[in-house]
Design a protein around this motif. Sequence first.
Motif, PDB file in Angstrom:
ATOM      1  N   LEU A  87       0.645  -1.321   0.085  1.00 52.97           N
ATOM      2  CA  LEU A  87      -0.016   0.031  -0.041  1.00 52.97           C
ATOM      3  C   LEU A  87       0.886   1.310   0.067  1.00 52.97           C
ATOM      4  O   LEU A  87       0.599   2.311  -0.939  1.00 52.97           O
ATOM      5  CB  LEU A  87      -0.967  -0.140   1.269  1.00 52.97           C
ATOM      6  CG  LEU A  87      -2.075  -1.019   1.237  1.00 52.97           C
ATOM      7  CD1 LEU A  87      -2.851  -1.128   2.553  1.00 52.97           C
ATOM      8  CD2 LEU A  87      -2.835  -1.121  -0.036  1.00 52.97           C
ATOM      9  N   VAL A  88       2.015   1.278   0.603  1.00 52.60           N
ATOM     10  CA  VAL A  88       2.817   2.450   0.729  1.00 52.60           C
ATOM     11  C   VAL A  88       3.599   2.722  -0.474  1.00 52.60           C
ATOM     12  O   VAL A  88       3.584   3.641  -1.132  1.00 52.60           O
ATOM     13  CB  VAL A  88       3.860   2.334   2.154  1.00 52.60           C
ATOM     14  CG1 VAL A  88       4.896   3.381   1.984  1.00 52.60           C
ATOM     15  CG2 VAL A  88       3.052   2.237   3.379  1.00 52.60           C
ATOM     16  N   VAL A  89       4.252   1.613  -0.988  1.00 50.28           N
ATOM     17  CA  VAL A  89       5.171   1.941  -2.187  1.00 50.28           C
ATOM     18  C   VAL A  89       4.205   1.929  -3.316  1.00 50.28           C
ATOM     19  O   VAL A  89       4.595   2.888  -4.314  1.00 50.28           O
ATOM     20  CB  VAL A  89       6.110   0.710  -2.216  1.00 50.28           C
ATOM     21  CG1 VAL A  89       6.809   0.629  -3.523  1.00 50.28           C
ATOM     22  CG2 VAL A  89       6.949   0.404  -0.944  1.00 50.28           C
ATOM     23  N   TYR A  90       3.342   1.158  -3.603  1.00 51.11           N
ATOM     24  CA  TYR A  90       2.540   1.330  -4.972  1.00 51.11           C
ATOM     25  C   TYR A  90       1.421   2.324  -4.910  1.00 51.11           C
ATOM     26  O   TYR A  90       1.070   2.617  -6.056  1.00 51.11           O
ATOM     27  CB  TYR A  90       2.085  -0.212  -5.307  1.00 51.11           C
ATOM     28  CG  TYR A  90       3.287  -1.019  -5.477  1.00 51.11           C
ATOM     29  CD1 TYR A  90       4.194  -0.914  -6.434  1.00 51.11           C
ATOM     30  CD2 TYR A  90       3.356  -2.156  -4.620  1.00 51.11           C
ATOM     31  CE1 TYR A  90       5.388  -1.651  -6.589  1.00 51.11           C
ATOM     32  CE2 TYR A  90       4.195  -3.286  -5.012  1.00 51.11           C
ATOM     33  CZ  TYR A  90       5.385  -2.877  -5.862  1.00 51.11           C
ATOM     34  OH  TYR A  90       6.577  -3.761  -5.876  1.00 51.11           O
ATOM     35  N   SER A  91       1.148   2.941  -3.787  1.00 49.93           N
ATOM     36  CA  SER A  91       0.138   3.902  -3.898  1.00 49.93           C
ATOM     37  C   SER A  91       0.871   5.169  -4.420  1.00 49.93           C
ATOM     38  O   SER A  91       0.500   6.098  -5.088  1.00 49.93           O
ATOM     39  CB  SER A  91      -0.623   4.173  -2.697  1.00 49.93           C
ATOM     40  OG  SER A  91       0.465   4.614  -1.567  1.00 49.93           O
ATOM     41  N   LEU A  92       2.123   5.518  -3.760  1.00 50.45           N
ATOM     42  CA  LEU A  92       2.970   6.630  -4.190  1.00 50.45           C
ATOM     43  C   LEU A  92       3.511   6.427  -6.049  1.00 50.45           C
ATOM     44  O   LEU A  92       3.208   7.404  -6.536  1.00 50.45           O
ATOM     45  CB  LEU A  92       4.180   6.501  -3.702  1.00 50.45           C
ATOM     46  CG  LEU A  92       4.116   6.835  -1.986  1.00 50.45           C
ATOM     47  CD1 LEU A  92       5.270   6.865  -1.092  1.00 50.45           C
ATOM     48  CD2 LEU A  92       3.679   8.497  -1.767  1.00 50.45           C
ATOM     49  N   PRO A 195     -11.567   2.509  -1.603  1.00 47.09           N
ATOM     50  CA  PRO A 195     -12.182   1.261  -2.002  1.00 47.09           C
ATOM     51  C   PRO A 195     -11.250   0.350  -2.852  1.00 47.09           C
ATOM     52  O   PRO A 195     -10.925  -0.713  -2.595  1.00 47.09           O
ATOM     53  CB  PRO A 195     -13.282   1.587  -2.710  1.00 47.09           C
ATOM     54  CG  PRO A 195     -13.634   2.789  -2.528  1.00 47.09           C
ATOM     55  CD  PRO A 195     -12.527   3.644  -1.855  1.00 47.09           C
ATOM     56  N   THR A 196     -10.426   1.286  -3.826  1.00 47.25           N
ATOM     57  CA  THR A 196      -9.371   0.463  -4.309  1.00 47.25           C
ATOM     58  C   THR A 196      -8.351  -0.145  -3.625  1.00 47.25           C
ATOM     59  O   THR A 196      -7.484  -1.180  -3.691  1.00 47.25           O
ATOM     60  CB  THR A 196      -8.754   1.217  -5.546  1.00 47.25           C
ATOM     61  OG1 THR A 196      -9.946   1.856  -6.337  1.00 47.25           O
ATOM     62  CG2 THR A 196      -7.770   0.476  -6.234  1.00 47.25           C
ATOM     63  N   LEU A 197      -7.773   0.582  -2.444  1.00 46.35           N
ATOM     64  CA  LEU A 197      -6.837   0.318  -1.454  1.00 46.35           C
ATOM     65  C   LEU A 197      -7.079  -0.808  -0.911  1.00 46.35           C
ATOM     66  O   LEU A 197      -6.230  -1.781  -0.750  1.00 46.35           O
ATOM     67  CB  LEU A 197      -6.429   1.633  -0.574  1.00 46.35           C
ATOM     68  CG  LEU A 197      -5.744   2.751  -1.280  1.00 46.35           C
ATOM     69  CD1 LEU A 197      -5.847   3.829   0.002  1.00 46.35           C
ATOM     70  CD2 LEU A 197      -4.331   2.635  -1.698  1.00 46.35           C
ATOM     71  N   ILE A 198      -8.620  -1.038  -0.393  1.00 47.16           N
ATOM     72  CA  ILE A 198      -9.075  -2.004   0.381  1.00 47.16           C
ATOM     73  C   ILE A 198      -8.966  -3.273  -0.350  1.00 47.16           C
ATOM     74  O   ILE A 198      -8.678  -4.456  -0.137  1.00 47.16           O
ATOM     75  CB  ILE A 198     -10.433  -1.926   0.920  1.00 47.16           C
ATOM     76  CG1 ILE A 198     -10.232  -0.850   2.009  1.00 47.16           C
ATOM     77  CG2 ILE A 198     -10.826  -3.056   1.411  1.00 47.16           C
ATOM     78  CD1 ILE A 198     -11.698  -0.185   2.495  1.00 47.16           C
ATOM     79  N   THR A 199      -9.287  -3.062  -1.861  1.00 44.35           N
ATOM     80  CA  THR A 199      -9.250  -4.212  -2.744  1.00 44.35           C
ATOM     81  C   THR A 199      -7.746  -4.740  -2.874  1.00 44.35           C
ATOM     82  O   THR A 199      -7.701  -5.732  -2.977  1.00 44.35           O
ATOM     83  CB  THR A 199      -9.809  -3.651  -4.215  1.00 44.35           C
ATOM     84  OG1 THR A 199     -11.230  -3.135  -4.069  1.00 44.35           O
ATOM     85  CG2 THR A 199      -9.610  -4.886  -5.192  1.00 44.35           C
ATOM     86  N   VAL A 200      -6.786  -3.976  -2.978  1.00 42.84           N
ATOM     87  CA  VAL A 200      -5.458  -4.053  -3.236  1.00 42.84           C
ATOM     88  C   VAL A 200      -5.058  -4.959  -2.005  1.00 42.84           C
ATOM     89  O   VAL A 200      -4.317  -5.935  -2.046  1.00 42.84           O
ATOM     90  CB  VAL A 200      -4.630  -3.075  -3.828  1.00 42.84           C
ATOM     91  CG1 VAL A 200      -3.172  -3.358  -3.278  1.00 42.84           C
ATOM     92  CG2 VAL A 200      -4.682  -2.433  -4.941  1.00 42.84           C
ATOM     93  N   ALA A 201      -5.462  -4.510  -0.927  1.00 42.91           N
ATOM     94  CA  ALA A 201      -5.164  -5.090   0.462  1.00 42.91           C
ATOM     95  C   ALA A 201      -5.487  -6.478   0.546  1.00 42.91           C
ATOM     96  O   ALA A 201      -4.844  -7.461   0.629  1.00 42.91           O
ATOM     97  CB  ALA A 201      -5.714  -4.358   1.665  1.00 42.91           C
ATOM     98  N   VAL A 202      -6.841  -6.806   0.179  1.00 39.96           N
ATOM     99  CA  VAL A 202      -7.521  -8.171  -0.008  1.00 39.96           C
ATOM    100  C   VAL A 202      -6.690  -9.077  -1.038  1.00 39.96           C
ATOM    101  O   VAL A 202      -6.319 -10.237  -0.760  1.00 39.96           O
ATOM    102  CB  VAL A 202      -8.818  -8.210  -0.114  1.00 39.96           C
ATOM    103  CG1 VAL A 202      -9.447  -9.345  -0.323  1.00 39.96           C
ATOM    104  CG2 VAL A 202      -9.772  -7.518   0.778  1.00 39.96           C
ATOM    105  N   LEU A 203      -6.392  -8.463  -2.178  1.00 43.41           N
ATOM    106  CA  LEU A 203      -5.953  -9.244  -3.205  1.00 43.41           C
ATOM    107  C   LEU A 203      -4.399  -9.619  -2.863  1.00 43.41           C
ATOM    108  O   LEU A 203      -3.690 -10.500  -3.341  1.00 43.41           O
ATOM    109  CB  LEU A 203      -5.872  -8.412  -4.590  1.00 43.41           C
ATOM    110  CG  LEU A 203      -7.165  -8.152  -5.052  1.00 43.41           C
ATOM    111  CD1 LEU A 203      -7.127  -7.445  -6.392  1.00 43.41           C
ATOM    112  CD2 LEU A 203      -7.518  -9.602  -5.661  1.00 43.41           C
TER     113      LEU A 203
END
Length: 277
Positions: A87-92, A195-203
């Motif tokens: 979440l930290v690296v790829y959101s940036l 919502p997309t961050l949560i999706t990424v977290a689950v995936l």
Amino acid sequence: MRAGTRPSAGMVVAYLALAVYAAISLYPFAWMVSGAFKNRLEILEGGNLIPRSPTLDTLVDTWGRLNFFDYFLNSLKVTGLTVLGVLVVYSLASYAFAMIEFPGRRAIFWFFVALLFVPSITVLLPLTILESRLGILGTHIGLVLPFVNGTAPLTVLLLTNAFRAIPRELHDAARADGAGEVRIFLRVYLPLVRPTLITVAVLTAVPTWNEYPLSRVSLNEESRYTLPLALEQLASGNVPSYNEIMAGSLILVVPVIVLFLALQRYFVNGLSGAVKE
């Protein structure tokens, strides 16, 4: 289908086919749950799906006697650090791909996307050699870093599309108010792509929690084993206790099911929003 209208024959056949497929898919899971509540003698006898004398002893013994709590904490640590890193690296990185102009932006972005088609197993040997030379082979950080790296293609694709879907006017308005890129990212864009961050977290969390090949090659100390390796130990004994194997499997999958059920609303919204362009 509108209320009061009769379903067509094709729809009936489709629903029946889906129902049969669902039943076939759920049957092994039902046997796993059933076996976790049986004693050793009853599961060896086979027979009914529903236990004759349901007992929690198998789950309690598997959790306590086999030190599953320690393995659970190891899996939680590896999965949590992996999700945080992703979440930290790829959101940036995705914000930069979506909003910032820099040389080679499109080429680098499509390079990440192209990595989706590279099977992860093909890099297992060079990855093991690299980690051995770096001195992190056999450690949890030696699992976390490859997991974070392996999620890059899909994560960058989803988050970049999510950032691009936000009106550019919000960015321009924030810049006009004197906000820098970091503040715009944290205060404006990051909340809008939750919502997309949560999706990424689950995936990220689900395959990391269940990951086996790299863990099997990397981890040699039993104290650092994750749940999949602990489950392998149960299955590889001289006389496997199938009820304990079922109980261990249930312990392994329950957190994933709970996570998905708790976040499924955000997951569906985030996934549908991220694939729109």
